[in-house]
Motif scaffolding. Structure first.
Motif, PDB file in Angstrom:
ATOM      1  N   VAL A  11       5.068  18.012  17.049  1.00  0.00           N
ATOM      2  CA  VAL A  11       5.934  16.904  16.610  1.00  0.00           C
ATOM      3  C   VAL A  11       7.028  17.470  15.708  1.00  0.00           C
ATOM      4  CG1 VAL A  11       6.020  14.718  15.327  1.00  0.00           C
ATOM      5  CG2 VAL A  11       3.989  15.292  16.692  1.00  0.00           C
ATOM      6  N   GLU A  12       8.262  17.018  15.946  1.00  0.00           N
ATOM      7  CA  GLU A  12       9.364  17.456  15.073  1.00  0.00           C
ATOM      8  C   GLU A  12       9.241  16.742  13.729  1.00  0.00           C
ATOM      9  OE1 GLU A  12      13.270  17.269  16.666  1.00  0.00           O
ATOM     10  OE2 GLU A  12      12.681  18.102  18.618  1.00  0.00           O
ATOM     11  N   LEU A  13       9.081  17.537  12.678  1.00  0.00           N
ATOM     12  CA  LEU A  13       8.856  16.971  11.345  1.00  0.00           C
ATOM     13  C   LEU A  13       9.853  17.540  10.344  1.00  0.00           C
ATOM     14  CD1 LEU A  13       4.957  17.355  11.158  1.00  0.00           C
ATOM     15  CD2 LEU A  13       6.214  15.248  11.593  1.00  0.00           C
ATOM     16  N   GLU A  14      10.213  16.705   9.391  1.00  0.00           N
ATOM     17  CA  GLU A  14      11.036  17.194   8.278  1.00  0.00           C
ATOM     18  C   GLU A  14      10.166  18.005   7.327  1.00  0.00           C
ATOM     19  OE1 GLU A  14      13.001  13.942   6.400  1.00  0.00           O
ATOM     20  OE2 GLU A  14      13.914  13.204   8.251  1.00  0.00           O
ATOM     21  N   GLU A  15       8.891  17.617   7.234  1.00  0.00           N
ATOM     22  CA  GLU A  15       7.978  18.268   6.297  1.00  0.00           C
ATOM     23  C   GLU A  15       7.350  19.523   6.913  1.00  0.00           C
ATOM     24  OE1 GLU A  15       8.040  13.841   5.770  1.00  0.00           O
ATOM     25  OE2 GLU A  15       7.656  15.198   7.454  1.00  0.00           O
ATOM     26  N   THR A  16       6.935  20.434   6.048  1.00  0.00           N
ATOM     27  CA  THR A  16       6.161  21.608   6.467  1.00  0.00           C
ATOM     28  C   THR A  16       4.898  21.648   5.610  1.00  0.00           C
ATOM     29  OG1 THR A  16       7.124  23.097   4.813  1.00  0.00           O
ATOM     30  CG2 THR A  16       8.295  22.872   6.938  1.00  0.00           C
ATOM     31  N   PRO A  17       3.862  22.382   6.037  1.00  0.00           N
ATOM     32  CA  PRO A  17       2.657  22.485   5.199  1.00  0.00           C
ATOM     33  C   PRO A  17       2.976  22.958   3.778  1.00  0.00           C
ATOM     34  CG  PRO A  17       2.212  23.379   7.374  1.00  0.00           C
ATOM     35  CD  PRO A  17       3.685  23.095   7.326  1.00  0.00           C
ATOM     36  N   GLN A  18       3.980  23.838   3.655  1.00  0.00           N
ATOM     37  CA  GLN A  18       4.321  24.387   2.340  1.00  0.00           C
ATOM     38  C   GLN A  18       5.032  23.347   1.450  1.00  0.00           C
ATOM     39  OE1 GLN A  18       4.899  25.831   5.263  1.00  0.00           O
ATOM     40  NE2 GLN A  18       3.523  27.625   5.185  1.00  0.00           N
ATOM     41  N   SER A  19       5.724  22.394   2.087  1.00  0.00           N
ATOM     42  CA  SER A  19       6.502  21.433   1.287  1.00  0.00           C
ATOM     43  C   SER A  19       5.675  20.244   0.811  1.00  0.00           C
ATOM     44  CB  SER A  19       7.688  20.906   2.109  1.00  0.00           C
ATOM     45  OG  SER A  19       7.233  20.040   3.152  1.00  0.00           O
ATOM     46  N   LEU A  20       4.454  20.110   1.324  1.00  0.00           N
ATOM     47  CA  LEU A  20       3.642  18.923   1.007  1.00  0.00           C
ATOM     48  C   LEU A  20       2.879  19.126  -0.294  1.00  0.00           C
ATOM     49  CD1 LEU A  20       2.310  18.167   4.582  1.00  0.00           C
ATOM     50  CD2 LEU A  20       4.005  16.848   3.307  1.00  0.00           C
ATOM     51  N   THR A  21       3.540  18.883  -1.386  1.00  0.00           N
ATOM     52  CA  THR A  21       2.883  18.987  -2.695  1.00  0.00           C
ATOM     53  C   THR A  21       3.023  17.660  -3.425  1.00  0.00           C
ATOM     54  OG1 THR A  21       4.915  19.856  -3.670  1.00  0.00           O
ATOM     55  CG2 THR A  21       3.283  21.465  -2.919  1.00  0.00           C
ATOM     56  N   LYS A  22       1.954  17.297  -4.132  1.00  0.00           N
ATOM     57  CA  LYS A  22       2.023  16.025  -4.870  1.00  0.00           C
ATOM     58  C   LYS A  22       2.870  16.226  -6.130  1.00  0.00           C
ATOM     59  CE  LYS A  22      -2.507  16.736  -7.096  1.00  0.00           C
ATOM     60  NZ  LYS A  22      -3.904  16.294  -7.139  1.00  0.00           N
ATOM     61  N   CYS A  23       3.478  15.135  -6.568  1.00  0.00           N
ATOM     62  CA  CYS A  23       4.262  15.204  -7.799  1.00  0.00           C
ATOM     63  C   CYS A  23       3.670  14.264  -8.836  1.00  0.00           C
ATOM     64  CB  CYS A  23       5.726  14.866  -7.512  1.00  0.00           C
ATOM     65  SG  CYS A  23       5.958  13.294  -6.704  1.00  0.00           S
ATOM     66  N   GLU A  24       4.249  14.246 -10.016  1.00  0.00           N
ATOM     67  CA  GLU A  24       3.751  13.398 -11.094  1.00  0.00           C
ATOM     68  C   GLU A  24       3.818  11.925 -10.676  1.00  0.00           C
ATOM     69  OE1 GLU A  24       2.402  13.833 -14.279  1.00  0.00           O
ATOM     70  OE2 GLU A  24       2.060  15.806 -13.381  1.00  0.00           O
ATOM     71  N   LEU A  79       0.839  -1.205   0.000  1.00  0.00           N
ATOM     72  CA  LEU A  79       0.000   0.000   0.000  1.00  0.00           C
ATOM     73  C   LEU A  79       0.869   1.249   0.000  1.00  0.00           C
ATOM     74  CD1 LEU A  79      -2.606   1.613   0.268  1.00  0.00           C
ATOM     75  CD2 LEU A  79      -2.539   1.197   2.743  1.00  0.00           C
ATOM     76  N   HIS A  80       1.869   1.283   0.874  1.00  0.00           N
ATOM     77  CA  HIS A  80       2.767   2.443   0.919  1.00  0.00           C
ATOM     78  C   HIS A  80       3.474   2.633  -0.417  1.00  0.00           C
ATOM     79  CE1 HIS A  80       3.170   2.661   5.612  1.00  0.00           C
ATOM     80  NE2 HIS A  80       1.927   2.705   5.190  1.00  0.00           N
ATOM     81  N   ASP A  81       3.858   1.523  -1.051  1.00  0.00           N
ATOM     82  CA  ASP A  81       4.524   1.611  -2.356  1.00  0.00           C
ATOM     83  C   ASP A  81       3.615   2.247  -3.400  1.00  0.00           C
ATOM     84  OD1 ASP A  81       6.768   0.421  -1.310  1.00  0.00           O
ATOM     85  OD2 ASP A  81       6.311  -1.592  -2.073  1.00  0.00           O
ATOM     86  N   VAL A  82       2.333   1.853  -3.384  1.00  0.00           N
ATOM     87  CA  VAL A  82       1.384   2.400  -4.359  1.00  0.00           C
ATOM     88  C   VAL A  82       1.178   3.897  -4.123  1.00  0.00           C
ATOM     89  CG1 VAL A  82      -1.019   2.379  -5.163  1.00  0.00           C
ATOM     90  CG2 VAL A  82       0.168   0.220  -4.764  1.00  0.00           C
ATOM     91  N   ILE A  83       1.001   4.273  -2.856  1.00  0.00           N
ATOM     92  CA  ILE A  83       0.753   5.696  -2.539  1.00  0.00           C
ATOM     93  C   ILE A  83       1.931   6.559  -2.992  1.00  0.00           C
ATOM     94  CG2 ILE A  83       0.460   7.350  -0.643  1.00  0.00           C
ATOM     95  CD1 ILE A  83      -1.133   5.136   0.825  1.00  0.00           C
ATOM     96  N   ARG A  84       3.145   6.090  -2.719  1.00  0.00           N
ATOM     97  CA  ARG A  84       4.325   6.860  -3.154  1.00  0.00           C
ATOM     98  C   ARG A  84       4.384   6.931  -4.677  1.00  0.00           C
ATOM     99  NH1 ARG A  84       6.900   3.827   1.285  1.00  0.00           N
ATOM    100  NH2 ARG A  84       7.204   5.272   3.036  1.00  0.00           N
ATOM    101  N   ALA A  85       4.044   5.818  -5.342  1.00  0.00           N
ATOM    102  CA  ALA A  85       4.070   5.803  -6.812  1.00  0.00           C
ATOM    103  C   ALA A  85       3.000   6.715  -7.396  1.00  0.00           C
ATOM    104  CB  ALA A  85       3.898   4.377  -7.324  1.00  0.00           C
TER     105      ALA A  85
END
Length: 925
Positions: free
Chosen positions: A256-269, A95-101
């Motif tokens: 929570v300490e996160l690497e991500e920020t709201p601004q960095s969370l964008t979907k890609c192709e 499932l995780h593989d599909v979501i990332r793909a």
């Protein structure tokens, strides 16, 4: 519904999706190696979410493996939760593989929960003035709602902003943590304050305020006046530590300490090559076709795909429904135009809107129809707020529709058209031309592939979320009936029903028509049965309410006796209906052996456990009798008199064609299938089903039909011979096993043989037989071994069926009804064994269901043509049909019905129908 701003940051609670998907499609799909139902369900929900809400900013958040800071805070946190099932755990990685793909950011942070990650990101985005949409089914997340943060439950389409939270909980988002702290949470094992439930928590928070204020003003609580308010201050004081611990446990972490920020969370192709590889591995054929062909193909059946899947997996293209194109018909000219379109259509979808789900009292509020996909209309005829000139007259509309609706050559399709036919019958219209029903098409294609209601089918096959009834009518005690709903909301809802039904029809028939046997089941059994069952339901059955009233009083007296006996045995008074109190008495005070535990680890007190304990101990036996009588009283003797329709003086059940896995009908309100006949009280309930003056109740049922089907399917020579010669099958079986003659078989030997005969149908093991007969397991095993030596064809049938089921993922009835077995390759041994037992039983039970349905069709046709009011078909109960017959015509009709039922199928052994009659059902059977 709350407005959702454009391009929000969408935060998806992946863990919430995961469990919903796993249980929505319970083990129905596999790629031959691992289950894929959860993967499919989550991906399907993500695709639907992205179509519904267009946004570039998105993330899917899952719980990470291992313990979290809450476990360190409270060792019992989530201790009640069973471990993740193996069939789900093995789907996480793919499932995780599909979501990332798919190009979606996926976040898992060790040591915290998905809620904490979502809470942190939502808080950061809100502080930056960024709109946030959280997709979850978790009520705890209501604490995150503010001016920028909105929740959506994608399963119900309910959207909650601040006002929505207040409307749902009666308190604002900032008091949700206090609410959870007071109530606790059984699922997460958060203790809360004992005795505080939903209403009490709301009353405390509305009347005084949050936890801190409550503890500062304990003396003011009694004045709030809710039930239990006078003792509530002490409860709070006694459980102060638990309340504040619960507050901490229920608080979603926002830092929570996160690497991500709201601004960095964008979907890609999306990674198309990776998706092709994954969809191939997972056997998601239609999604694979989309990628390879660049378009959405016509649905292909699972058989053509060469894989064992349910209809859930045969996913069609997503549809884009434009509800603004639907028409609301308010004048005769428009109606006439649509009338012409209906007459010219090859098949049209039809639906009624009413003010009740009870077909016997429902008033018609409007009708909708669709002639092409996307072309639908609604005709309001009885909305309260419209004056006569603003809506067409109901009688006039029905007068215009009557010739079309009663035209057998004008094909109609609907979703559960039985209901619509029954409603129309109240207005003197006998609906004909019922050629298709999407509920039944889905059911015939795969009875266990998921729910068969329209909303579920639309999600599964069209990837479309329909307007829910609650969205237009509200819910709870303030829910509106359809005649009260504003037309601008009622019309799109009603027209969409017809449009979606027609779209589903086109897609589902591609599945049905791919298999000639399924097509025959659908077109020759299920669909023709719709008007038959509608007639049976509307006929109803006479009930002697005085007799039931007297029986209720007798049962109440017996319950009192049992209660007193139980108190004597236990040495104290307790609530016999409370599993928790019974648990304490049986396993703590009396120290009885623990037979089985519940998922939370406490000793079980279910019926199976009590039956085993009742063999050696008196109290469980008393409890079993008490439970059985209490259920009989509440379900039948108390309830049936209240269900008598004042207009007809009869009780009218509802039969369901699309519920059981095997094709059998089920019934509700009342459930006629479950009236017990093995005890005197149950048989006396049947005495209350009576015939009117001048008539008799006649019951005709198939004799040992499943054993006869076993003989037919197995082809075993000895079994075939016994039935062909009309022998007592149980005595004949005993004689075969013992190597003696039938006349030398004792009643005890016959009883054992009967247990084996019926046990085999349900896949009983030697252990089960030993338990039933009260004999040692070795003796039971020897008995079964000898049985299989004498009936080798039966053993061969069972082995062949198991292997065919494992290879195909389904078994079939004699007529080709397909019975899917989603757990047949389960890694869980118990589930797999249960599926194997079902594989042996399903062809017999399913064939019996097919035969009784074919019999109903034959009998109903004869009644319509030759009955002349002398006979009515009242009920179908398992392998039995129950009639009301004019006394003077009894012999003729009894003989004719037996003949028709025996001609319903040709087996390798005679099909025998036995008839009886009397003044009531108990006498007749």
């Amino acid at each position: 519904m709350a407005n959702i701003p454009d391009n929000p940051l969408i935060l998806i609670d992946g863990s919430s999706y995961l469990y919903r998907a796993f249980h929505a499609y319970p083990g129905t799909m596999s790629n031959g190696e691992i289950p894929t139902n959860a993967v499919y369900g989550v991906v399907n929900m993500l695709r639907s979410m992205m179509r519904q809400f267009s946004s570039e900013r998105i993330a899917v958040v899952f719980d990470a493996k291992g313990k979290t800071f809450r476990d360190e805070m409270y060792a019992e946190y989530k201790a009640n939760r069973p471990p993740m099932p193996d069939d789900l755990r093995c789907q996480i990685e793919p499932l995780h593989d599909v979501i990332r793909a798919m190009g979606l950011p996926l976040i898992c942070v060790p040591g915290v929960e998905a809620d904490d990650v979502i809470g942190t990101l939502a808080s950061q985005a809100s502080q930056a003035g960024m709109p946030v949409l959280i997709s979850t089914g978790d009520k705890d997340m209501a604490q995150l709602v503010d001016e920028h943060v909105t929740l959506i439950n994608t399963m119900t389409n309910v959207v909650m902003d601040r006002e929505g939270v207040i409307e749902k909980f009666g308190i604002p988002p900032e008091l949700i943590i206090d609410y959870l702290a007071l109530m606790g949470d059984k699922v997460d094992n958060i203790p809360g304050v004992p005795g505080v439930g939903d209403k009490t928590a709301t009353a405390l928070l509305q009347g005084i305020g949050g936890l801190d204020e409550l503890y500062q003003r304990l003396d003011d609580i009694a004045a709030l006046g809710f039930r239990g308010s006078k003792t509530m201050a002490k409860k709070l004081e006694d459980n102060r530590e638990e309340a504040y611990l619960s507050y901490e446990l229920a608080t979603i972490k926002l830092d929570v300490e996160l690497e991500e920020t709201p601004q960095s969370l964008t979907k890609c192709e999306p990674n198309k090559d990776k998706l092709v590889e994954l969809y191939s591995q997972l056997s998601f054929k239609s999604w694979l076709n989309e990628l390879l062909e660049g378009n959405s193909p016509v649905i292909e059946s699972a058989e053509k795909a060469g894989i064992s899947v349910s209809s859930s997996d045969v996913d069609s293209s997503a549809v884009n429904i434009d509800r603004s194109q639907y028409e609301t018909i308010l004048d005769q000219e428009s109606f006439g135009r649509w009338l012409d379109a209906l007459k010219a259509s090859e098949v049209f979808a039809f639906d009624t809107e009413t003010d009740s789900l009870n077909y016997m009292v429902a008033n018609l509020i409007g009708v909708s129809f669709a002639t092409e996909e996307g072309k639908a209309a609604y005709v309001p005829v009885a909305h309260d707020y419209l004056d006569a000139p603003e809506q067409l007259d109901r009688d006039w509309v029905l007068e215009q529709l009557k010739p079309i609706l009663e035209d057998d050559n004008q094909a109609k399709v609907g979703q559960n058209l039985k209901y619509d036919a029954s409603v129309l019958a109240r207005y003197g219209i006998e609906m004909k031309g019922i050629k298709h029903d999407t509920m039944l098409a889905s059911y015939v294609y795969n009875s266990v592939g998921g729910k068969h209601d329209m909303d579920s089918l639309a999600l599964r096959f069209l990837q479309h979320s329909c307007i829910s009834f609650e969205q237009v009518a509200g819910k709870g005690k303030n829910q509106l009936t359809f005649n009260q709903i504003a037309l601008d909301e009622a019309a799109p809802y009603a027209a969409e029903d017809a449009d979606v039904t027609l779209r589903l029809h086109h897609r589902l028939m591609a599945n049905i028509e791919s298999d000639a046997k399924l097509k025959a089941i659908y077109e020759q059994i299920e669909v023709p049965l719709i008007p038959v069952i509608s007639r049976i339901e509307r006929t109803g059955v006479l009930i002697d309410d005085m007799m039931l009233g007297a029986q209720s009083q007798e049962i109440a007296a017996r319950l009192d006796e049992l209660e007193q006996k139980a108190y004597e045995v236990a040495g104290e008074e307790f609530n016999l209906s409370s599993p928790k109190q019974l648990q304490t008495i049986l396993f703590e005070k009396m120290a009885l052996p623990v037979v089985k535990k519940t998922p939370s680890g406490t000793p079980s007190t279910n019926e199976e456990v009590l039956q085993e304990l009742a063999l050696d101990y008196p109290l469980p036996k008393l409890i079993l009798e008490y439970r059985g009588l209490a259920k009989l009283k509440s379900t039948y003797t108390d309830k049936l008199p209240k269900m008598i329709n004042p207009q007809t003086g009869r009780v009218h059940t509802s039969y369901h064609q699309a519920v059981t896995a095997t094709g059998r009908l089920s019934s509700t309100d009342p459930n006629l299938q479950n009236i017990p006949i093995r005890n005197e009280e149950g048989r006396r309930i049947r005495q209350a089903f009576i015939a009117p003056t001048g008539y008799k109740i006649m019951a005709v049922d198939y004799s040992q039909i499943e054993l006869r089907i076993m003989a037919h399917l197995s082809g075993d020579k000895a079994l075939l011979e016994a039935f062909q010669q009309g022998k007592d099958i149980h005595a004949a079986t005993a004689a075969e096993i013992l190597g003696t003659t039938i006349d030398q078989v004792t009643s005890e030997q016959r009883r054992r043989a009967k247990a084996v005969n019926f046990g085999l149908i349900y896949g009983m093991s030697a252990f089960g037989l030993a338990k039933q007969l009260g004999i040692p397991r070795g003796e039971a095993q020897q008995y079964m071994d000898t049985y299989f030596e004498r009936y080798p064809g039966v053993m061969q049938y069972m082995e062949d069926t198991r292997s065919a089921a494992a290879e195909q993922g389904y078994v079939e009835t004699i007529f080709g009804r397909r019975l899917h077995l989603p757990e047949i390759k389960s890694r869980n041994g118990m589930r797999r064994k249960a599926a194997e037992r079902a594989a042996i039983n399903a062809p017999m039970q399913g064939t019996a269901a097919d035969i009784i349905k074919k019999a109903m069709l034959l009998v109903d046709r004869w009644i319509q043509d030759h009955g002349d009011g002398r006979v009515k078909l009242l009920m179908q109960v398992h392998d039995e049909l129950v009639f009301e017959v004019q006394e003077s015509a009894l012999d003729e009709i009894e003989s004719k019905v037996q003949e028709l039922m025996e001609s319903a199928a040709e087996l390798a052994v005679p099909l025998v129908a036995e008839a009886g009659h009397g003044d009531n059902w108990e006498q007749a059977h």
